[in-house]
Write a protein that holds these residues in place. Sequence first.
Motif, PDB file in Angstrom:
ATOM      1  N   SER A 121      40.242  47.327  34.651  1.00 53.63           N
ATOM      2  CA  SER A 121      40.357  46.129  33.821  1.00 53.63           C
ATOM      3  C   SER A 121      40.565  44.842  34.621  1.00 53.63           C
ATOM      4  O   SER A 121      40.763  43.769  34.043  1.00 53.63           O
ATOM      5  CB  SER A 121      41.517  46.295  32.832  1.00 53.63           C
ATOM      6  N   ILE A 122      40.515  44.946  35.955  1.00 47.11           N
ATOM      7  CA  ILE A 122      40.721  43.770  36.814  1.00 47.11           C
ATOM      8  C   ILE A 122      39.510  43.600  37.722  1.00 47.11           C
ATOM      9  O   ILE A 122      39.010  44.572  38.301  1.00 47.11           O
ATOM     10  CB  ILE A 122      42.003  43.916  37.656  1.00 47.11           C
ATOM     11  N   ARG A 123      39.033  42.379  37.854  1.00 43.95           N
ATOM     12  CA  ARG A 123      37.901  42.096  38.733  1.00 43.95           C
ATOM     13  C   ARG A 123      38.227  42.514  40.163  1.00 43.95           C
ATOM     14  O   ARG A 123      39.358  42.366  40.624  1.00 43.95           O
ATOM     15  CB  ARG A 123      37.537  40.605  38.681  1.00 43.95           C
ATOM     16  N   VAL A 124      37.188  43.008  40.874  1.00 44.23           N
ATOM     17  CA  VAL A 124      37.456  43.602  42.183  1.00 44.23           C
ATOM     18  C   VAL A 124      37.971  42.570  43.184  1.00 44.23           C
ATOM     19  O   VAL A 124      38.823  42.882  44.029  1.00 44.23           O
ATOM     20  CB  VAL A 124      36.198  44.327  42.731  1.00 44.23           C
ATOM     21  N   GLU A 126      39.927  40.095  42.576  1.00 46.40           N
ATOM     22  CA  GLU A 126      41.343  39.901  42.280  1.00 46.40           C
ATOM     23  C   GLU A 126      42.181  41.051  42.832  1.00 46.40           C
ATOM     24  O   GLU A 126      43.317  40.844  43.288  1.00 46.40           O
ATOM     25  CB  GLU A 126      41.554  39.767  40.779  1.00 46.40           C
ATOM     26  N   GLN A 127      41.632  42.265  42.802  1.00 47.66           N
ATOM     27  CA  GLN A 127      42.376  43.405  43.320  1.00 47.66           C
ATOM     28  C   GLN A 127      42.569  43.304  44.828  1.00 47.66           C
ATOM     29  O   GLN A 127      43.642  43.630  45.354  1.00 47.66           O
ATOM     30  CB  GLN A 127      41.658  44.703  42.933  1.00 47.66           C
ATOM     31  N   ARG A 144      42.245  34.503  47.675  1.00 50.68           N
ATOM     32  CA  ARG A 144      40.924  34.549  47.042  1.00 50.68           C
ATOM     33  C   ARG A 144      39.814  34.328  48.077  1.00 50.68           C
ATOM     34  O   ARG A 144      38.815  35.043  48.099  1.00 50.68           O
ATOM     35  CB  ARG A 144      40.836  33.482  45.951  1.00 50.68           C
ATOM     36  N   ARG A 163      32.756  39.752  43.575  1.00 56.26           N
ATOM     37  CA  ARG A 163      34.197  39.502  43.425  1.00 56.26           C
ATOM     38  C   ARG A 163      34.608  39.212  41.978  1.00 56.26           C
ATOM     39  O   ARG A 163      35.782  39.396  41.628  1.00 56.26           O
ATOM     40  CB  ARG A 163      34.650  38.378  44.350  1.00 56.26           C
ATOM     41  N   VAL A 164      33.683  38.803  41.131  1.00 62.28           N
ATOM     42  CA  VAL A 164      34.037  38.540  39.732  1.00 62.28           C
ATOM     43  C   VAL A 164      33.594  39.677  38.810  1.00 62.28           C
ATOM     44  O   VAL A 164      33.712  39.572  37.585  1.00 62.28           O
ATOM     45  CB  VAL A 164      33.431  37.206  39.247  1.00 62.28           C
ATOM     46  N   GLN A 165      33.097  40.764  39.400  1.00 63.23           N
ATOM     47  CA  GLN A 165      32.682  41.904  38.592  1.00 63.23           C
ATOM     48  C   GLN A 165      33.818  42.920  38.460  1.00 63.23           C
ATOM     49  O   GLN A 165      34.760  42.957  39.264  1.00 63.23           O
ATOM     50  CB  GLN A 165      31.443  42.565  39.214  1.00 63.23           C
ATOM     51  N   TYR A 166      33.680  43.773  37.445  1.00 65.06           N
ATOM     52  CA  TYR A 166      34.630  44.853  37.219  1.00 65.06           C
ATOM     53  C   TYR A 166      34.093  46.130  37.874  1.00 65.06           C
ATOM     54  O   TYR A 166      32.872  46.273  38.069  1.00 65.06           O
ATOM     55  CB  TYR A 166      34.841  45.067  35.721  1.00 65.06           C
ATOM     56  N   GLU A 169      30.848  47.899  36.795  1.00 66.46           N
ATOM     57  CA  GLU A 169      29.580  47.197  36.970  1.00 66.46           C
ATOM     58  C   GLU A 169      28.946  47.462  38.335  1.00 66.46           C
ATOM     59  O   GLU A 169      27.844  46.983  38.598  1.00 66.46           O
ATOM     60  CB  GLU A 169      29.801  45.695  36.790  1.00 66.46           C
TER      61      GLU A 169
END
Length: 288
Positions: A121-124, A126-127, A144, A163-166, A169
């Motif tokens: 549930s968190i974009r990669v 961000e992880q 970031r 980086r903005v994908q889950y 995806e």
Amino acid sequence: MTALSPTTTAPAAGQAPARPVLSLRDVRITDRATGREIVHGVSLDVTPGRTVGIVGESGSGKTLTCRAALGLLPAHVEISHGTVEIDGTDIATLTPRRWTALRGTVLSAVFQDPASYLNPSIRVGEQIAEVLRVKKGLGRRAARDRARALLDAVRLRDPDLVRVQYPHELSGGMLQRVLIAAAVAADPRVLIADEATTALDVTVQAEILDLLDELRERTGLGLVLVSHDLALVAQRCDEVLVMRQGEVVEQGPTRTVLHRPRHAYTRLLIDEHEQYGLERFRTPQEDA
């Protein structure tokens, strides 16, 4: 000469061996529920810039050995004998807080199923940034930017998009690159890759292993490469341990183990590979 030959080279003559970052000495692992010893006396050293391979079939004790090194054994399993040292410090003397601090900064790992280790549930991006904030103390913007640079470093084609994908995806190969980026974010000195490419197709597998080699050469990272595939280990590792039923049956420099195997199980593994004609594992010298 066997078709399985390593491509790595030995240290230069006269060069003093580096001090191990990770050292296991006669490590025995026991299942407390049954009292049964399931890993029998494993010893190995991992030094900067070198790759140690652990090869064996499922259930041979490879993963338990790695989890012992990481301090991540299942609740009912314990190190019953021997020592695991990081930079000369016995991990048994470390507090949980100190152990947590060392994971990721000195010792890190990537495993077989990257989706299991990423929050869906968190974009990669961000992880990875969270790892940098926790382990390196970076601010939000710096974390970031560094996460984006890491995604680029692991050769993802469009790091700004990734980086903005889950996680759902991304393909398996892309997820494994993301996990490697997260694993090396805090500049560890040893990386354990436990069957990290097993679920990938041959082409992607080679790309991931090339990436790990590149990281090792560029940063001096020590690698532990765990696999059931002797041919893969032969190509990538300076030293190899062959495990069977919880025991190391053969250990030494890769070229020595492959060219002069002493144990029947090692000879069987080599014979199986040669039986299937794995010509791609020949070195240029052998093909000449």
